[in-house]
Design a protein around this motif. Structure first.
Motif, PDB file in Angstrom:
ATOM      1  N   GLN A 274      20.031  -7.533   7.160  1.00  0.00           N
ATOM      2  CA  GLN A 274      20.111  -9.093   7.588  1.00  0.00           C
ATOM      3  C   GLN A 274      19.891  -9.377   8.888  1.00  0.00           C
TER       4      GLN A 274
ATOM      5  N   GLN B 174      23.830 -17.625  10.439  1.00  0.00           N
ATOM      6  CA  GLN B 174      22.952 -18.644   9.784  1.00  0.00           C
ATOM      7  C   GLN B 174      22.995 -20.113  10.167  1.00  0.00           C
ATOM      8  N   ASP B 175      23.595 -20.585  10.899  1.00  0.00           N
ATOM      9  CA  ASP B 175      23.742 -21.707  11.301  1.00  0.00           C
ATOM     10  C   ASP B 175      23.188 -22.061  12.745  1.00  0.00           C
TER      11      ASP B 175
ATOM     12  N   TYR C  50      18.553 -17.967  14.695  1.00  0.00           N
ATOM     13  CA  TYR C  50      18.366 -17.539  13.251  1.00  0.00           C
ATOM     14  C   TYR C  50      17.322 -18.162  12.521  1.00  0.00           C
TER      15      TYR C  50
ATOM     16  N   CYS D  89      13.514 -16.605  11.536  1.00  0.00           N
ATOM     17  CA  CYS D  89      13.217 -16.887   9.988  1.00  0.00           C
ATOM     18  C   CYS D  89      11.792 -17.310  10.098  1.00  0.00           C
TER      19      CYS D  89
ATOM     20  N   LYS E 281      14.756 -13.692   2.411  1.00  0.00           N
ATOM     21  CA  LYS E 281      15.839 -14.275   1.108  1.00  0.00           C
ATOM     22  C   LYS E 281      17.201 -14.181   1.553  1.00  0.00           C
ATOM     23  N   SER E 282      17.771 -15.309   1.507  1.00  0.00           N
ATOM     24  CA  SER E 282      19.178 -15.641   2.010  1.00  0.00           C
ATOM     25  C   SER E 282      19.552 -14.615   3.227  1.00  0.00           C
ATOM     26  N   GLY E 283      18.863 -15.035   4.142  1.00  0.00           N
ATOM     27  CA  GLY E 283      19.330 -14.313   5.642  1.00  0.00           C
ATOM     28  C   GLY E 283      18.830 -12.859   5.625  1.00  0.00           C
ATOM     29  N   ARG E 284      18.010 -12.273   4.489  1.00  0.00           N
ATOM     30  CA  ARG E 284      17.602 -10.758   4.717  1.00  0.00           C
ATOM     31  C   ARG E 284      16.274 -10.797   4.086  1.00  0.00           C
TER      32      ARG E 284
END
Length: 110
Positions: free
Chosen positions: A64, A69-70, A74, A78, A89-92
DNA sequence: CTGATGACGGCGC
DNA sequence: TGCGCCGCCATCA
């Protein structure tokens, strides 16, 4: 930030992460000879903010990303990871089951 | 000195 | 696989 021999080794360990590879805080600490100091690694990164360290290649043991995420950080992490061809993929990201690849590179058998 | 905090980890369910 | 709880370490109020 306060540069102790410990933080030095930590930064060295982080700089050693190859392009396109990721590593967990705990692994960094261990490689720096500081088992259990994952949180120290986190502080070093937080305080050295704009040094030439590949901070984006450091994530949690779970794969992770360590930021909310906001958050802007982050998003930035990414971007940088994907820029190196790492899928997020979805934060990880997919963490290698074993870090033998990395060890092999670092141990650089001659 | 005591308790809270955080870019963390591991174990159990 | 995902979560929650608890343990760890270094700082700080």
């Amino acid at each position: 930030m306060k540069v102790t021999p410990e933080t030095q080794r930590i930064m060295m360990a982080i700089r050693a992460i190859p392009h396109g590879q990721v590593c967990a805080y705990g692994q960094i600490a261990a490689r720096a000879g500081l088992p259990g100091r994952a949180r120290l690694v986190a502080r070093v990164l937080a305080e050295s903010s704009d040094l030439n360290l590949p901070w984006h290649r450091v994530l949690r043991a779970s794969g992770q990303i360590a930021f909310a995420q906001d958050s802007e950080m982050y998003a930035e992490q990414c971007r940088r990871l994907r820029a190196e061809g790492i899928e997020v993929k979805s934060g990880r990201v997919r963490m290698p089951k074993t870090d033998l690849d990395l060890d092999a590179l670092l141990w650089a058998p001659k």
